[in-house]
Design a protein around this motif. Structure first.
Motif, mmCIF file in Angstrom:
data_model
loop_
_atom_site.group_PDB
_atom_site.id
_atom_site.type_symbol
_atom_site.label_atom_id
_atom_site.label_comp_id
_atom_site.label_asym_id
_atom_site.label_seq_id
_atom_site.Cartn_x
_atom_site.Cartn_y
_atom_site.Cartn_z
ATOM 1 N N UNK A 109 0.828 -1.206 0.000
ATOM 2 C CA UNK A 109 0.000 0.000 0.000
ATOM 3 C C UNK A 109 0.863 1.257 0.000
ATOM 4 N N UNK A 110 1.957 1.233 0.751
ATOM 5 C CA UNK A 110 2.821 2.412 0.827
ATOM 6 C C UNK A 110 3.514 2.711 -0.489
ATOM 7 N N UNK A 111 3.625 1.700 -1.361
ATOM 8 C CA UNK A 111 4.251 1.902 -2.668
ATOM 9 C C UNK A 111 3.309 2.560 -3.669
ATOM 10 N N UNK A 139 7.061 -0.334 -8.936
ATOM 11 C CA UNK A 139 6.814 0.581 -7.823
ATOM 12 C C UNK A 139 7.969 0.578 -6.832
ATOM 13 N N UNK A 140 8.602 -0.576 -6.624
ATOM 14 C CA UNK A 140 9.766 -0.628 -5.743
ATOM 15 C C UNK A 140 10.944 0.100 -6.364
ATOM 16 N N UNK A 141 11.104 -0.048 -7.669
ATOM 17 C CA UNK A 141 12.174 0.687 -8.352
ATOM 18 C C UNK A 141 11.941 2.189 -8.220
ATOM 19 N N UNK A 142 10.698 2.623 -8.319
ATOM 20 C CA UNK A 142 10.408 4.053 -8.168
ATOM 21 C C UNK A 142 10.783 4.548 -6.787
ATOM 22 N N UNK A 143 10.524 3.745 -5.749
ATOM 23 C CA UNK A 143 10.914 4.186 -4.407
ATOM 24 C C UNK A 143 12.418 4.321 -4.289
ATOM 25 N N UNK A 144 13.151 3.390 -4.871
ATOM 26 C CA UNK A 144 14.608 3.445 -4.793
ATOM 27 C C UNK A 144 15.180 4.557 -5.661
ATOM 28 N N UNK A 173 2.165 8.418 -8.560
ATOM 29 C CA UNK A 173 0.856 7.960 -8.988
ATOM 30 C C UNK A 173 0.632 6.518 -8.608
ATOM 31 N N UNK A 174 -0.603 6.057 -8.729
ATOM 32 C CA UNK A 174 -0.921 4.665 -8.440
ATOM 33 C C UNK A 174 -0.435 3.780 -9.573
ATOM 34 N N UNK A 175 -0.420 2.485 -9.309
ATOM 35 C CA UNK A 175 0.062 1.579 -10.346
ATOM 36 C C UNK A 175 -0.838 1.628 -11.576
ATOM 37 N N UNK A 176 -2.159 1.859 -11.357
ATOM 38 C CA UNK A 176 -3.065 1.930 -12.506
ATOM 39 C C UNK A 176 -2.724 3.114 -13.407
ATOM 40 N N UNK A 177 -2.369 4.252 -12.798
ATOM 41 C CA UNK A 177 -2.093 5.448 -13.588
ATOM 42 C C UNK A 177 -0.766 5.365 -14.328
ATOM 43 N N UNK A 178 0.060 4.372 -13.947
ATOM 44 C CA UNK A 178 1.400 4.275 -14.536
ATOM 45 C C UNK A 178 1.545 3.084 -15.486
ATOM 46 N N UNK A 179 0.444 2.405 -15.785
ATOM 47 C CA UNK A 179 0.543 1.170 -16.555
ATOM 48 C C UNK A 179 1.309 1.319 -17.863
#
Length: 665
Positions: free
Chosen positions: A177-179, A345-350, A358-364
């Protein structure tokens, strides 16, 4: 080239084909890495560039998900590791001068999660380097993309879905969820092809003893009695399949329920079919294996647990919580590009510059900026195409009890034919367990023996881009089962739609077709594919681990052309009467081969129970000095959530607890 191959379109330049096969690891060296890099830079000839988040053009040279040909364990991703396994020397490492707080070897879901957890635990200034042997991140959570009619079509190249996310640990649920995702909320799933009246079908090829006809509205893994009685099947095969799927006799008559259960736990599924159901040996190839296992690699009880056919008349209750149960399947969570969405999403955090917020849906359809992953000034870096060959502590081990271990750890890795060294205060090994003893030969013998027990299943999934799906529509099918063929079947993929909206269902436009091994991606599930890859039938008297090793060798030695020819011939055979022409209609092919696929637990048929109750994976994941272990092997389960849990555990091992008290004094 034979005329039959020309007719199939084998000479058509559709993608970067894999031309390096059957070469020993020691013979490849630096030339292989350079050749692979040059081939990858060419990319698919017919894929136009699309803009990514920074407005730059994305091509296969800069964006790995667009690369076609042999993917998964692609050429250049494993040869140096195999050479290390075989005892071949590697060049003296050149120091990069880089020192990190943490070096993670393995950029799959577990390794990426460990890197995120570490920086959350020790602060945003913690310097972390993730090394991965592939030219893309995510491990088996790979993303395949194609460009068709100006649209991005995507699918998974490996890990396909999340198993029952509502049952994940609270820690992993909160992490996801935090991602920017919440996979505990069930998303809307529908099949627009089915809404158009298109249904699964079965094709019985001439080479398998059939009549070359397409039988609509029949799944061969769920055959109706009418189909089995009327279809053009070999008579004994038809008789045996009726007994397995629709039999009424108790095949273990005279035994109590407890006796039946005890017997089913001690014989293979193949033994049960031959000795109790009384099927003929020639009928066995028409029946699938169990999950990623052959019929000789699992017990009959496990086969029943995983919903294999042939047990309905025994009067014995199936054990609960099978992944194939309707309840479990309803709780699973599927994504357009599989578990690669979580890896992104993990790569984006790093590396925040790699993807916008954005959410995963918005970044598909937003593409990762791979040029940002390994920037010198960044606190977290991801270095691809880097194969670890040695991990060792620098300096003597502390002698006195209670003394802290302050050694550095050196990590040597191969990149573009050269060997480099980085150092870290700590290291997490997040690849597969089998490689770790070769990286760290100083480990205790008991731990190395336990690490070697983690032999993974071999998997594959093949994705094909066709220029339109008019033949599917004309035939009225969205999936075709092809029993006893190299691929067990193929199915149309639903085109992606933003915000789970209505997809573009124009049959004149391109679509992705997924070719399955059989009931799933496990190669041993399909006897025909196993035989083709190995050149002979799998011997009966081999353990599960021995079977995995043998089919893995065959998979690595099998050229891309074998998969391509099977794709083209099976589609032509089934859909040719409806206007499909493989030479004309196939635009791209990506074969995702995974020689080290599913992580596996111990097998009750071959592995004796532990006298102490401690499982091999528990011994294998013990911390070794400044080196911790995190991967799906460390959990004994092939699940992305347990891989994440192991990443968290490995990081928590590194947290100092300076209480002045010790578990041994």
């Amino acid at each position: 080239m034979e005329n039959s191959d020309k007719k199939l379109g084998m000479g058509v330049a559709i993608s970067r084909r894999d031309v390096i096969h059957g070469v020993t690891a020691t013979a490849l060296g630096a030339a292989l890495a350079r050749t692979h890099a040059a081939q990858a830079a060419k990319g698919p000839a017919d894929a136009p560039p699309l803009a990514n988040t920074a407005g730059q053009a994305a091509t296969a040279a800069t964006y790995p998900p667009l690369r076609e040909g042999m993917r998964g364990a692609h050429p250049g991703a494993f040869e140096a590791a195999h050479a290390r396994r075989d005892g071949a020397p590697y060049p003296a490492p050149r120091s990069t001068g880089e020192s990190y707080d943490l070096v993670v070897v393995g950029g799959g879901l577990s390794g990426l999660a460990a890197a995120c957890f570490y920086r959350r635990r020790f602060g945003p200034n913690a310097r972390v380097l993730v090394l991965d042997n592939h030219d893309d991140f995510g491990g088996h959570a790979k993303r395949n993309e194609f460009v068709s009619d100006g649209r991005i079509l995507m699918t998974t190249g490996g890990s396909a879905y999340f198993v029952a996310p509502d049952q994940w640990t609270e820690n992993t649920q909160n992490f996801v969820k935090s991602l920017g995702a919440d996979f505990t909320v069930k998303r809307k799933e529908s099949n627009p092809f089915a809404q158009m009246g298109m249904r699964p079908a079965t094709f019985l090829s001439h080479e398998s003893g059939g009549d070359g006809q397409l039988y609509p509205h029949v799944r061969f893994t769920e055959p109706t009695l009418e189909f089995l009685k009327t279809a053009h099947l070999p008579p004994r095969v038809s008789q045996d399949l009726i007994a397995v799927y629709h039999g009424t006799a108790d095949y273990m008559h005279g035994m109590t329920k407890d006796q039946k259960i005890q017997r089913l736990q001690t014989i293979t599924y193949k033994q049960y079919l031959l000795d109790y159901v009384k099927v003929a040996p020639e009928s066995l190839p028409w029946l699938p294996g169990v999950w990623c296992l052959s019929k000789t690699a699992c017990s009959a009880w496990f086969a029943y647990f995983r919903y294999a056919p042939g047990f309905a008349t025994l009067g014995v209750e199936r054990a609960p919580y099978s992944p194939e149960s309707p309840q479990s399947a309803a709780a699973d969570f599927h994504l357009p590009a599989g578990n690669s969405d979580l890896a992104r999403l993990m790569v984006r955090e790093l590396v925040p510059q790699s993807l916008p917020q954005g959410t995963w849906q918005s970044l598909e359809t937003t593409r990762v900026r791979y040029d940002t992953l390994d920037q010198p000034s960044a606190p977290a870096r991801i270095r691809l195409s880097s194969i670890a060959v040695r991990v060792q502590h620098i300096g003597p081990e502390p002698v006195g009890m209670f003394e802290p271990d302050t050694r550095q750890v050196a990590v040597d890795y191969m990149h573009e034919g050269r060997c480099y060294r980085v150092t870290g205060k700590s290291v997490i090994l997040a690849g597969n367990n089998n490689m770790i003893p070769y990286l760290c030969p100083e480990m205790p013998e008991e731990q190395k023996a336990a690490l070697h027990k983690a032999v993974r299943a071999a998997n594959q999934t093949t994705t094909v881009l066709i220029r339109n799906w008019e033949a599917f529509k004309k035939a009225g099918v969205n999936r075709v089962d092809t029993p006893t063929r190299f691929f067990g079947g193929f199915a149309l993929g639903v085109p992606w739609a933003p915000n789970e909206g209505v997809p573009d269902m124009d049959p004149k436009k391109g679509v992705l077709v997924t070719f399955m091994t059989g009931a799933n991606s496990g190669i041993l599930n399909n006897e025909t594919m196993t035989r083709t890859l190995m050149g002979y039938d799998m011997p009966d008297k081999l353990s599960m681990q021995e079977q995995f090793r043998m089919v893995r060798m065959g998979l690595l030695q099998t050229p891309f052309a074998t998969f391509e020819r099977a794709v083209r011939s099976q589609m032509n055979d089934a859909l040719g009467p409806y206007g499909f022409d493989a030479a004309r209609d196939i635009v791209g092919i990506t074969v995702n081969r995974w020689p080290h696929g599913f992580a596996m637990a111990q097998n009750s048929l071959f592995d004796p129970p532990s006298p102490t109750g401690e499982q091999p994976y528990e011994i294998a994941r013990r911390r070794f000095g400044r080196i911790s272990i995190a991967n799906s092997d460390a959990s004994g389960q092939d699940l992305c959530n347990t891989a994440i849990d192991q990443g968290f555990r490995a990081v928590e091992e590194m947290v100092p607890h300076n209480y002045g008290y010790f578990n041994r004094i």
